[in-house]
Design an enzyme around this catalytic site. Structure first.
Site, short mmCIF file in Angstrom:
data_model
loop_
_atom_site.label_atom_id
_atom_site.label_comp_id
_atom_site.label_asym_id
_atom_site.label_seq_id
_atom_site.Cartn_x
_atom_site.Cartn_y
_atom_site.Cartn_z
N CYS A 264 0.82 -1.20 0.00
CA CYS A 264 0.00 0.00 0.00
C CYS A 264 0.87 1.27 0.00
O CYS A 264 1.50 1.56 -0.99
CB CYS A 264 -0.97 -0.04 1.18
SG CYS A 264 -2.44 1.00 0.93
N HIS A 354 -3.72 -4.99 0.21
CA HIS A 354 -3.55 -5.51 1.57
C HIS A 354 -3.58 -7.04 1.56
O HIS A 354 -4.65 -7.64 1.58
CB HIS A 354 -4.66 -4.97 2.47
CG HIS A 354 -4.53 -3.54 2.81
ND1 HIS A 354 -4.18 -3.09 4.07
CD2 HIS A 354 -4.67 -2.43 2.05
CE1 HIS A 354 -4.13 -1.76 4.07
NE2 HIS A 354 -4.43 -1.35 2.86
N GLU A 356 -2.86 -9.04 3.95
CA GLU A 356 -3.08 -9.65 5.27
C GLU A 356 -4.51 -10.16 5.42
O GLU A 356 -4.81 -10.89 6.37
CB GLU A 356 -2.75 -8.67 6.38
CG GLU A 356 -3.80 -7.64 6.73
CD GLU A 356 -3.99 -6.60 5.66
OE1 GLU A 356 -5.12 -6.05 5.56
OE2 GLU A 356 -3.04 -6.32 4.90
#
Length: 380
Positions: A264, A354, A356
């Site tokens: 990001c 992202h 995660e």
């Protein structure tokens, strides 16, 4: 921002965009006034992770899904210690949350943390307006904060813009801390916190990495004081053109050939470190359903995004940089925005989204494994 927690559900509320477009509804969360950049998120779930993502600092988030809050709020899905959004906009909030993990309602959590919101407006019309006109400044006013329209518009137009905003130090940790490896420790990573989410070091810890999370103000010397096998640059808010210090630190890492991974904001920092420019997107990418192609494999991933800026790099040519050859590794299939970079002569790569998966799909989890392989290769 001025707030009160009384009578939120019954108080009238008004949302005013900087171009004068106005929406009227009911207060949701705290009562008062708040300002920020109006953006929309296309996720149908994961609102708790969105609210507590530091990347949303100084933004008013419009939820495109009409029904929000039905799973309530719990203490396990927080991505940081607080809600970071400046304001929250929903169409049809759940009257009663229903989930076995819920401990309180979303409305109660917003009010407790002083987050001013509005409900009962046509979020579809608002989203279409932002898609046509672009992200812009906005104010939400409820209760005693409501004045005549001209006065409210003037207050919105006095609020700071996101362009030129240097915000990462406002959301990052002020003290270094360690997330220990789960199971056998295999590597040490220095993670520069520009607005990191809690799940990100956890995903590395799952792979045997001891993560030293460092403040955004960390120097190259601070990074190498932990003797890292790799260096990670996190997500975060603000305009990457202001991030001169993180860019300088990243260049120091690239000069030492240490394996490097950025996500990001970290992708934008890598772009700047390599000599590319950045620019503001018209309305950005936010949500958990953005299609991205990994050009190294041809695989298309459904990914979680939150960015209003992007890297300006050539899509179809290999570029010469001060650190060797670089190429665009990932691209958004909706609009051809650069979604990833990689160096061909050094162990460094980044993505704009992202991986995660908090919230979001798990299609991009392999990127943490790719980081591990870089560190294994460097050690060998």
């Amino acid at each position: 921002m001025t707030t009160s927690t009384r009578g939120a559900g019954k108080a009238p509320a008004v949302l005013v965009l900087e171009d004068g477009r106005t929406f009227r509804g009911r207060a949701y969360g705290a009562v008062g006034a708040t300002f920020g950049e109006a953006v929309f998120s296309t996720g149908m779930t994961g609102y708790q992770e969105t609210l507590t993502d530091p990347s949303y600092h100084r933004q008013v988030v419009v939820m495109t899904a009409p029904h929000v809050g039905n799973t309530g709020v719990n203490d396990e899905d927080m991505e940081s210690k607080k809600i970071w959004v400046s304001g929250y906009v929903v169409r049809d909030p759940a009257r009663v949350p229903s989930n076995w993990r819920s401990t309180r309602s979303l409305d109660q959590e917003l009010a407790a943390q002083g987050v001013v919101g509005i409900s009962g407006i046509d979020t579809r019309a608002l989203t279409r307006h932002l898609r046509e006109r672009g992200a812009m400044r906005v104010g939400i006013f409820s209760g005693d904060a409501i004045q005549d329209d001209a006065a409210l518009l003037a207050r919105v137009q006095e609020a700071p813009e996101m362009t030129g905003a240097d915000l990462s130090a406002e959301v990052a940790t002020t003290e270094a801390y360690v997330v220990p490896a789960i199971g056998e420790k295999k590597f040490t990573v220095a993670a520069v916190d520009l607005g990191i989410k809690g799940m990100t070091p956890h995903r590395m810890a799952e792979r045997g990495i001891e993560v030293h999370v460092l403040p955004a103000t960390a120097t190259v010397e601070d990074v190498y004081a932990v003797n890292p096998d790799g260096v990670f640059f996190s997500n975060g808010p603000g305009d990457p053109s202001t991030a001169d210090h993180p860019v300088s630190v990243m260049r120091g890492v690239l000069e030492r050939d240490t394996p490097l991974f950025g996500i990001c904001f970290g992708n934008q920092i890598l772009g700047r470190a390599l000599g590319f420019g950045t620019f503001k997107l018209k309305y950005g990418h936010r949500g958990i359903n953005q299609p991205v192609q990994d050009r190294t494999t041809g695989k298309v991933e459904v990914t979680a995004h939150n960015h209003g800026f992007a890297v300006d790099a050539p899509l179809d040519t290999v570029s010469d940089t001060p650190y060797g050859r670089a190429e665009v590794s990932h691209v958004c299939l909706n609009d051809n925005v650069v979604e990833g970079l990689r160096l061909l002569d050094k162990p460094a790569f980044s993505v704009q989204y992202h991986p995660e998966a908090a919230a979001g799909p798990h299609d991009a989890a392999y990127l943490f494994d790719r980081f591990v392989k870089l560190m294994e290769g460097q050690r060998a």
